[in-house]
Write an enzyme that holds these catalytic residues in place. Sequence first.
Site, PDB file in Angstrom:
ATOM      1  N   HIS A   1       0.817  -1.223   0.000  1.00 19.35           N
ATOM      2  CA  HIS A   1       0.000   0.000   0.000  1.00 19.35           C
ATOM      3  C   HIS A   1       0.852   1.277   0.000  1.00 19.35           C
ATOM      4  O   HIS A   1       0.348   2.349  -0.304  1.00 19.35           O
ATOM      5  CB  HIS A   1      -0.981   0.001   1.181  1.00 19.35           C
ATOM      6  CG  HIS A   1      -0.362   0.213   2.526  1.00 19.35           C
ATOM      7  ND1 HIS A   1      -0.025  -0.826   3.382  1.00 19.35           N
ATOM      8  CD2 HIS A   1      -0.024   1.354   3.194  1.00 19.35           C
ATOM      9  CE1 HIS A   1       0.473  -0.331   4.501  1.00 19.35           C
ATOM     10  NE2 HIS A   1       0.500   0.987   4.407  1.00 19.35           N
TER      11      HIS A   1
ATOM     12  N   ASP B   1       0.073  -7.615   1.182  1.00 18.20           N
ATOM     13  CA  ASP B   1       0.539  -6.249   1.433  1.00 18.20           C
ATOM     14  C   ASP B   1       2.062  -6.163   1.374  1.00 18.20           C
ATOM     15  O   ASP B   1       2.712  -5.539   2.218  1.00 18.20           O
ATOM     16  CB  ASP B   1       0.042  -5.740   2.795  1.00 18.20           C
ATOM     17  CG  ASP B   1       0.191  -4.224   2.929  1.00 18.20           C
ATOM     18  OD1 ASP B   1       0.274  -3.537   1.881  1.00 18.20           O
ATOM     19  OD2 ASP B   1       0.243  -3.730   4.076  1.00 18.20           O
TER      20      ASP B   1
ATOM     21  N   SER C   1       4.837   1.619   8.070  1.00 17.78           N
ATOM     22  CA  SER C   1       4.410   0.505   7.223  1.00 17.78           C
ATOM     23  C   SER C   1       5.522   0.102   6.264  1.00 17.78           C
ATOM     24  O   SER C   1       6.154   0.952   5.629  1.00 17.78           O
ATOM     25  CB  SER C   1       3.172   0.893   6.413  1.00 17.78           C
ATOM     26  OG  SER C   1       2.048   1.032   7.239  1.00 17.78           O
TER      27      SER C   1
END
Length: 236
Positions: A90, A120, A193
């Site tokens: 993402h 992801d 992330s």
Amino acid sequence: MTKVMYGKDGGQMRRKVGAVILAIFAVLLLQDRASISRAETPVRYDAESIYAYVEEAVLYVRAYRDDGTLKDVGSGFLIQPDGTALTAYHVVEGAARLGCVRNDGSEAACRILVLDEAADTAVLMLPPPGKDSPYPYLPLRTGPVKHGEKVFAIGYPMKGTKIITEGIVNAPGVPINGKERVLMSATLVNGMSGGPLVDQDGYAAGLLSGSLRTMSGIHLAVDAETVKRVVSRKGS
């Protein structure tokens, strides 16, 4: 032939000698067991040692649009000395180009090798390293994490500033919207992330993915085995 006779004193002497021999044997046995126990106990690193070990392998990832403006930022980490790296899907989804900023502040263009939305995970490749200067990297763990295991999350909440947080594995494999994730209490904030979830042995036990809005203080990571399956597709 002389016959040896043991009287009352001789019997007491034998019992004393026997007791001493048994005591010596017990001490030697305990020492042996202690040495075996120490040999089988793995080295465990604390947060300070983990950060020092990992910091040069962690990247600040910048995703750019076609017009050169910044679309998104996140974290990443090198997993092989040839420049193979990971970040979150993402973070780089829809990016026209990527820049990977290393620990020394230098930014290099990096390309995407594999994208996997369900995991992801994005596999990246940095420019080839110098002949005598392979990239510092963080190896991926083999085997699942366990309930209650201590883990560390490392990433960039802002440019030029890495942070490390510490927590435990709350659950090693939980279906979240049909996708399996590790639940852990090591805090994640925006920008982390794609960074590594590191175990106490210094291996990447997963890839940082996000947080649960429905459970305060619980955060998500993709486990190392899932990440490995994505990485295995980089040559296809």
